[in-house]
Motif scaffolding. Structure first.
Motif, mmCIF file in Angstrom:
data_model
loop_
_atom_site.group_PDB
_atom_site.id
_atom_site.type_symbol
_atom_site.label_atom_id
_atom_site.label_comp_id
_atom_site.label_asym_id
_atom_site.label_seq_id
_atom_site.Cartn_x
_atom_site.Cartn_y
_atom_site.Cartn_z
ATOM 1 N N ILE A 81 1.784 0.336 9.182
ATOM 2 C CA ILE A 81 2.714 -0.489 8.404
ATOM 3 C C ILE A 81 2.070 -1.860 8.262
ATOM 4 O O ILE A 81 1.790 -2.531 9.262
ATOM 5 N N VAL A 82 1.796 -2.275 7.022
ATOM 6 C CA VAL A 82 1.111 -3.541 6.755
ATOM 7 C C VAL A 82 1.917 -4.702 7.337
ATOM 8 O O VAL A 82 3.143 -4.748 7.213
ATOM 9 N N GLY A 83 1.224 -5.598 8.010
ATOM 10 C CA GLY A 83 1.852 -6.767 8.600
ATOM 11 C C GLY A 83 2.400 -6.536 9.997
ATOM 12 O O GLY A 83 3.035 -7.415 10.572
ATOM 13 N N THR A 84 2.174 -5.332 10.538
ATOM 14 C CA THR A 84 2.636 -5.014 11.894
ATOM 15 C C THR A 84 1.490 -4.325 12.648
ATOM 16 O O THR A 84 0.421 -4.091 12.090
ATOM 17 N N LYS A 92 13.428 -0.288 7.267
ATOM 18 C CA LYS A 92 14.024 -0.326 5.929
ATOM 19 C C LYS A 92 12.931 -0.153 4.879
ATOM 20 O O LYS A 92 11.747 -0.275 5.164
ATOM 21 N N LEU A 93 13.359 0.125 3.673
ATOM 22 C CA LEU A 93 12.463 0.198 2.517
ATOM 23 C C LEU A 93 12.737 -1.013 1.643
ATOM 24 O O LEU A 93 13.850 -1.529 1.656
ATOM 25 N N PRO A 94 11.810 -1.485 0.867
ATOM 26 C CA PRO A 94 10.441 -0.973 0.724
ATOM 27 C C PRO A 94 9.563 -1.360 1.909
ATOM 28 O O PRO A 94 9.850 -2.320 2.630
ATOM 29 N N VAL A 95 8.499 -0.598 2.082
ATOM 30 C CA VAL A 95 7.510 -0.852 3.115
ATOM 31 C C VAL A 95 6.141 -0.503 2.535
ATOM 32 O O VAL A 95 6.024 0.395 1.715
ATOM 33 N N THR A 96 5.135 -1.258 2.931
ATOM 34 C CA THR A 96 3.778 -0.969 2.465
ATOM 35 C C THR A 96 2.999 -0.330 3.609
ATOM 36 O O THR A 96 2.951 -0.872 4.709
ATOM 37 N N LEU A 97 2.421 0.835 3.324
ATOM 38 C CA LEU A 97 1.619 1.555 4.301
ATOM 39 C C LEU A 97 0.143 1.430 3.947
ATOM 40 O O LEU A 97 -0.218 1.426 2.769
#
Length: 75
Positions: free
Chosen positions: A33-36, A54-59
């Motif tokens: 997960i981008v940013g984590t 939650k969504l949206p999420v960037t993978l």
């Protein structure tokens, strides 16, 4: 291919990572997960499962010898 299902405040993402030309499953590909620092890797079938708040999420998808890819998942 990515599927999502939500229950309460968690969203469960499931998908499979394959080579775009051969269709071969990529075993041990990283999904982050981008940013984590939260992520997982694919199993012997190239599939993964990851819970997000939650969504949206960037993978971010990565695998040795392949170009890194980012994809935003939304409803």
């Amino acid at each position: 291919m990515i599927y999502s299902s939500g229950l309460f405040a968690q969203v469960n993402l499931k998908g499979q990572i394959q080579d775009g030309e051969s269709g071969e499953s990529l075993i041990g590909a990283s999904v982050l997960i981008v940013g984590t620092t939260k992520g997982t890797s694919t199993d012997i079938d190239g599939t993964f499962e990851l819970s997000v708040d939650k969504l949206p999420v960037t993978l971010q998808f990565s695998y040795t010898g392949y170009e890194q890819l980012e994809q935003t998942i939304s409803d």
